[in-house]
Structures are given as structure tokens and as C-alpha cells.
Design a protein around this motif. Structure first.
Motif: not given
Length: 774
Positions: A29, A31-33, A202-206, A208, A308
Motif C-alpha cells: 500500500t 499508506d502507513s503500512q 498519501n496524506d494518511t501515511a505516517h 510509527s 507527526g
């Protein structure tokens, strides 16, 4: 009419452009993953160096500009020219898909990154990637933009940026590595720093931080002797130069083999302490196995950086373990142990047909003999949760695969055989077809780490969730059959007593499952009033109100009499208990089932117990503990909560469990407000309320009633304060963190007294009476 379709309609994506067009094919993906997956690919390459015996230290640095750097003291990416492509080894590894040293057996016999796309994919999905390699007495440097080699012109070379001017190398022209310094001829290693491309993610990727630390700790367990340091520059500087020294991979000493690192592991902890580190709390549980640097942020607040908002944490954390999977199981274990940590180790050979690369670069089928190394550690605890982690060449396989299937097949077969051999002692009726040990009975309370090391494993997809190499399964099964069979049968020296406890627990789980199934069949609302097995002391509510039905667990028969008069029989049921019930945290499963109070509660709730508990079958949507407002009442509540947590946990998870909040005092007003009453719930509230009444010149009787128990209230008072939904106060019991809750129950209700005493002493000053039920 549709447009014409010919060869000119086809698009050919070359090199890494295909990766940028379809990133999900390579990292799952965007995103964050996927963001974290890129980091794993780079770290795994360094870990592969450790598995090959060439690396002892890896450093992961989180820079303030959002970039991530991974450094190791391995052999370093080759810098000479690859004959076929006429490119340097660095450019081949970072720009060519399916290129690397992991397609044969010469350089890597057991590696995590096996598809040859990891580094090149990360390069393609980065707005900038810089690589430095120490080899042959020199430091070589090369830079890339979105996978293409070239040269950046940084205004400040000490602070590189993906926004700096970039000049791309012309197509098909070999790029020479830039030599930027000299090092000792014995110094080798690789440093990769990259900036994830915001055009891809994307914007949701952060990012951890906790996931990174968990993965690093996990790797340190699986590669004994490998030191891994995590540095987060987003935390304010401490001014301690000794701390900053830890960021650098030791460039003065030759790379140690893992065996040499293991020998030096005990000494390695000393410099860390002298650098100002404070050992983490859990380090003491595994001596000489983990060294964690914990340097808090200056103000202890939450820091907001390019990744973040992150919780305040250590600026530098370092991990080093020497016990391997044994230490890993010890770290994962929660609750009281039923057995020691058991170990299964060995090797097996198998043949596999693979595509080999010939001298001229052509592929041809070849029969190769492989070796599979197996290392498994396991233990049982007194809980019923299963904690199982599986790995292939230190790569986690959360979906399991052939190695896990082989392990489970082996222990299932051997445990069933041991139960049959000890049927009389375990009170198992072999003639009863229902009395058969199932896999769920075996898995209850099991903590296991299953690892195998093989060359060129076959995974299901690039994300490597499931091992598909079929030849591994019979090897793991064979080793488990032989070694675990000796342990569970008690024939291996020192295992007889432990195996007896394990078998007793498993058989207890079997009986509980069978009993829960029977209980679920007979305790449905429709048959509840007709069933002679329902406890006689239950004062049930009227049928037909399942969605709003409430069960009050009442302390004592005196309170029961008042509660009967105070309740609404349409939807409120009452079940009295005699004082303090059994502490199920210390008791065995069979003891719990034989306890009348515990059995009555499980039977009345009607949803079973343990792993077979079915929240949909619960006869009540509110289960309210109604005990006296004193120390004994609080003790009864925690004993009830322990029963719910251990054997009916979904009740807490779904918010079905409540604690009634009965008042402590009743103030009778006088004068014009005679006949009115005010209830207070603590001594402080009473003092405040009396002061308020005096201030307002409201009269009240000097004889303020102090309730010693619920039985002292009349029906109207109990209804108004505790049972009537319109006026009562309830406190919902919540469980936000299952792992933390398990630790608290084990600490407060378990057999181990010293940790509980230390906890009480350490937290006495911060005790908050308002949190007594939460």
C-alpha cells in the motif's frame, strides 16, 4: 466508434518507472503500512549482513528533516564494476530490479530480502536517496532522485535536501562513484539515507516510532549478538556527547562474527551504562540479554516533528540480546508460567528444483540440496490467550505458513498421545467421543516463537506474510515429534513435573470447552426458567426484554432482600454471592469450575467461558456489581473483575460490565425542605455539601446517616440511589489496552508477592480514590 488500437497504443515502462507507476505491487500500500515497509527493506538488508556473519552493529537514525538513515558495519555494497551491465555494484543494487547477491548461495545462505527488489524499490519511491559505502580504504558516495542517479548541489553539504538542484546522469552512461574520504582498510559498511516521496505516499501515511522499536527489539532477539541502535533526532538535544557517539557505527574495529559478538555481549553493556543510560525496567527479567538506553525528553512533553505527533520517548534506544528465541518467549510471556521455556532445535535437508543462473547469464533448472535450520522456544502460562510469533530468516510471517503448520501438527499429535497414555491420572474417559483434545485447548496460554532459516524461501507475495516452501513442514514436524515428544511425555530428564502441569492445564481447557458448550445450550433465555440447573438463588427478570436486561450481582442476602423490593422485575435480575469469591488468578481452571459462586455467575450469564465465550449468547446487556461502599466491597469487585477478565473478557471489551456507586451518607433536610434528602459518596463530598448548606442557610438534621452497607437502606433509598436508571450512578468498566490489563491483573491478583508490594509502595502517594474501579 472506439479509438484505433495498435502497437502505438502500448506503453513500455522501463527500470524503476514501473515501480513508481504501480507501487502497491511492491510494498502493498501507499499508506502507513507501505511507508514502514520501505524502512523494513533497508533494515533487513543490514540484518542479512549480520546473518552472513559480517555485521555486528546497525544504527537507525530519524533525522529532523523527515529522512531516515540506516548504517551498518557489514561488508559494504560492492563498488567494483558488474561485468554484464558495466555499472558499479552500488548502482546495480539500487537501480536494477531483481538484482543482488541473494539469488545464489555464495554470499547469503539465509537472508530476509530475497526478491532482489528491496533497495531498488525504496530508491524508486524516494524523492532522494544517498548512499555511502566504506570499502577498500575509501568512502564512496552516490545520490539518486526518484531512482535515477545524478548529482545534487546542496547549499550546505552537512544538511542535504531533496529540494537541492539535481543534475541527472545521462541515460546509458555509467555513473562513477564519488570518493569523498579515506578510512582504515579494515573498515567496511554501508549507510543509506532516504526521503520518502510525498508524490507516492498519501496524506494518511505516517511513521510509527513504536512500530520501529518493536521491530528492532524483535530482530535483536532473533539475531543474538547483533547490536541495534535507534536514534531519534526529533527529541531535544541532551548535551551529552557520549550519547551522540552511539549514533556512529564503530569504524575503527573490524567486523565481528556473531560468535565473537556473543562472547563480548556481557562486556558490551558496560559502556552503555557509563554513557548515562538508565536500564529499562524489563531488562532485569532477562540478565545480560537486553540493554536499552532511556534518555527522556527535557520537558517530558509530547513532541511534534516531521513524523507527526509522537509521545515523549528515549532519544537513543539500544537493543542487544544473547539468548535468542528463549529470551524472546520470556519477553512475550504474560501471567504465571505453567512450564519453563522449552527449546526445539535441529536441522534437516531437502531437495528443491530452482532456476539457476548459468555462466552466460541464462537460466536453467537445477536440483539443489538445501538445509533447513529450526529453532523453536515455547512455554505455557495460566491464561488462555495464545501468543505465537513466526519467522523465516528473521522476517516475520504473521500469516504463518509451512513452518508453523509443521510445529502445530507435531505438538498436537504428541499431546494427544500423552493424554491417552495418562488418561486415568488426568481423569479422561477415552470412551467418550466428546473428550478429545482440540487444537484450541492446546493453544490456550501457549507462548511460542517459531523460526527457521533456509536459502531462498518461497513467500506468498513481496510482503512475505506466509511461508510457502512445502519441504519445510515435514522437517519441523519431525523435529517437534522427537524432541517435544520427549518433553511432554516426561521421559526427558527434568520435564516430568512440568509436563504433568501442562497436560493438566490442557485437559482442564478441554473440560471447560465441553462444559461451556453444554452451558450455552441450556442457558438461553427461552429455557432459563424451565431449567432445573439454573441456580435457585437467582431472582430472574421477566422474559422478552433481552436487549435491556440487567443482572445485579449483590453482596450478601441482606442486601438481596432490599434489592428485590427496589428492583424493576421487568428487566432487572438479582444474583446474590456470599462475600468474597475465589481469586481465579491464583486458582486452576478446575478449581474455578468447582467453585459454586464462579460456576453460578458463568451459568447465569449464559455465554460460556474461556476461549469459547460467545458474547451474542449473553442473557444480559448490563452486568452490575452492587457491593458495599467499603474496602471489602472494593475487594469483592476486583475479584469479580478478575473472573470476568480471565474467563468472560468480551463482557468487558463490549462494555457490558458496570459497578454500582452506592452513597456513603444521607443528609436529611429540615425546615421548609423537610422530607428531602441529599446523598453524598465520599467524606470530602459530605464536608463540601454541608459547608454549602450552611452557606445557603439551609437546615439539616445533625444526625447524618452513614451507610455501612446496602442492607441498611430501605427499598426506596436503594432504588433512588443505585438501581433506578433515571437517578442511579453507574461506573462502566473499560479495558483500553489488553496487554496492560493482563499485566495489572497478574501483578495485583497473582501469586508473586514482592512485585505487588513494590507496586503498592511506589504508587501509594499517587493513589486516586476516584479510580478505584477503573
Amino acid at each position: 466508434m472506439p479509438e484505433s488500437y495498435g502497437a502505438d497504443s502500448l506503453t513500455v515502462l522501463e527500470g524503476l518507472d514501473a515501480v513508481r507507476k504501480r507501487p502497491g505491487m511492491y510494498i502493498g500500500t501507499t499508506d502507513s503500512q507501505g511507508l514502514m515497509h520501505c524502512l523494513w527493506e533497508i533494515i533487513d538488508n543490514s540484518v542479512d549482513e549480520a546473518l552472513a556473519g559480517a555485521c555486528t552493529h546497525i544504527t537507525v537514525t530519524l533525522h529532523t528533516d523527515g529522512s531516515i538513515e540506516v548504517a551498518d558495519n557489514g561488508r559494504g555494497i560492492p563498488v567494483d564494476v558488474e561485468p554484464k551491465t558495466k555499472l558499479t555494484g552500488v548502482e546495480v543494487v539500487l537501480t536494477k530490479l531483481h538484482a543482488g547477491a541473494k539469488f545464489g548461495n555464495a554470499s547469503y545462505n539465509a537472508a530476509g530480502g530475497l526478491h532482489g527488489v528491496g533497495s531498488s524499490v525504496v530508491n524508486a519511491l524516494s524523492s532522494r536517496l544517498d548512499v555511502e559505502v566504506d570499502r577498500d580504504g575509501k568512502t564512496h558516495h552516490m545520490a539518486f532522485h526518484q531512482g535515477h542517479p545524478g548529482v545534487y548541489t546542496d547549499a550546505d553539504p552537512a544538511h542535504p535536501s531533496p529540494d537541492s538542484p539535481f543534475k541527472r546522469t545521462r541515460r546509458n552512461r555509467p555513473t562513477e562513484l564519488e570518493i569523498i574520504g579515506k578510512v582504515s582498510p579494515r573498515t567496511t559498511g554501508t549507510r543509506i539515507r532516504y526521503w520518502a516521496d510525498p508524490e507516492i505516499f498519501n496524506d494518511t501515511a505516517h511513521f510509527s516510532y513504536q512500530e520501529l522499536v518493536d521491530r528492532v527489539r524483535q530482530t535483536s532477539f532473533l539475531v543474538p549478538g547483533l547490536r541495534i541502535t535507534v536514534v531519534d533526532e526529533n527529541i531535544p538535544e541532551t548535551g551529552d556527547e557520549a550519547i551522540d557517539d552511539l549514533r556512529e557505527v564503530d569504524a575503527t574495529a573490524p567486523a565481528e562474527t556473531p560468535a565473537e559478538a556473543l562472547a563480548d555481549a556481557a562486556d558490551a553493556a558496560e559502556p552503555v551504562e557509563s554513557a548515562g543510560f538508565v536500564p529499562a525496567a524489563d531488562a532485569a527479567s532477562s540478565p545480560a540479554s537486553e540493554t536499552v538506553g532511556t534518555i527522556p525528553a527535557q520537558d517530558g512533553t509530547v513532541d511534534s516533528g516531521p513524523f507527526g505527533t509522537q509521545p515523549a520517548h528515549a532519544r537513543v534506544e539500544e537493543f542487544l540480546h544473547t539468548g535468542g528465541v528463549r529470551d524472546f518467549v520470556d519477553y512475550l510471556s504474560k501471567g504465571e508460567p505453567v512450564s519453563d521455556i522449552w527449546r526445539i532445535q535441529g536441522e534437516g535437508a531437502y531437495k528443491e528444483e530452482t532456476q539457476a543462473v548459468g555462466a552466460g547469464g541464462e537460466l536453467h533448472a537445477e536440483q539443489i540440496e538445501r538445509t533447513c535450520s529450526v529453532d523453536i522456544a515455547l512455554r505455557w502460562t495460566n491464561g488462555y490467550d495464545t501468543t505465537m510469533a513466526s519467522f523465516v530468516n528473521v522476517v516475520e510471517t504473521p500469516g504463518g505458513g509451512m513452518h508453523v503448520d509443521g510445529f502445530l501438527n507435531g505438538i498436537t499429535r504428541q499431546i494427544r498421545k500423552a493424554v491417552e497414555d495418562n488418561a486415568r491420572k488426568l481423569k479422561v474417559n477415552l470412551k467418550d467421543g466428546a473428550m478429545k483434545v482440540e487444537r484450541d485447548d492446546i493453544l490456550a496460554g501457549l507462548v511460542a516463537v517459531v523460526t527457521v532459516r533456509i536459502a531462498e524461501p518461497q513467500f506468498q507475495g513481496q510482503t512475505k506474510d506466509v511461508l510457502g516452501t512445502a519441504q519445510v513442514k515435514p522437517i519441523v514436524t519431525r523435529l517437534t515429534d522427537r524432541q517435544f515428544g520427549e518433553m511432554i511425555s516426561g521421559s526427558k530428564r527434568g520435564y516430568k513435573e512440568q509436563s504433568g502441569r501442562v497436560l493438566e492445564k490442557i485437559v482442564g481447557e478441554m473440560h471447560a470447552r465441553i462444559q461451556a458448550r453444554k452451558t450455552k445450550e441450556v442457558t438461553r433465555r427461552k429455557n432459563a426458567l424451565e431449567s432445573a440447573s439454573m441456580p435457585s438463588k437467582l431472582s430472574d427478570c421477566q422474559p422478552g426484554n433481552d436487549d435491556i436486561a440487567e443482572l445485579f450481582i449483590v453482596e450478601g442476602d441482606s442486601a438481596l432482600g432490599t434489592a428485590k423490593a427496589a428492583r424493576n422485575a421487568g428487566f432487572q435480575a438479582l444474583l446474590p454471592i456470599r462475600g468474597k469469591i475465589l481469586n481465579v488468578q491464583k486458582a486452576s481452571l478446575s478449581q474455578m469450575l468447582n467453585n459454586k459462586e464462579c460456576a453460578a455467575i458463568i451459568q447465569v450469564v449464559g455465554a460460556g467461558s474461556g476461549a469459547s465465550f460467545d458474547i451474542e449468547q449473553s442473557r444480559y446487556h448490563k452486568i452490575i456489581m452492587m457491593t458495599d461502599a467499603d474496602v471489602d466491597g472494593a475487594h469483592i469487585r476486583i475479584l469479580l473483575l478478575t473472573l470476568f477478565y480471565r474467563y468472560m473478557r468480551p463482557l468487558i471489551e463490549h462494555g457490558y460490565v458496570y459497578a454500582a456507586v452506592p452513597p456513603l451518607h444521607r443528609i436529611a433536610l429540615t425546615g421548609s425542605r423537610k422530607g428531602e434528602y441529599i446523598y453524598t459518596y465520599s467524606d470530602d463530598e459530605l464536608a463540601g455539601k454541608l459547608a454549602e448548606l450552611d452557606r445557603k442557610h439551609i437546615g439539616y438534621a445533625d444526625d447524618i446517616q452513614r451507610y455501612k452497607g446496602l442492607g441498611e437502606m430501605d427499598a426506596d433509598q436503594l432504588a433512588d440511589t443505585t438501581m433506578d436508571p433515571r437517578t442511579r450512578m453507574l461506573r462502566r468498566i473499560r479495558m483500553e489496552d489488553a496487554a496492560e490489563a493482563a499485566g495489572i491483573f497478574s501483578l495485583l491478583m497473582g501469586d508473586d508477592v514482592p512485585p505487588r508490594k513494590a507496586f503498592i509502595v511506589d504508587n501509594a502517594d499517587d493513589f486516586d480514590r476516584s479510580k478505584i474501579d477503573t
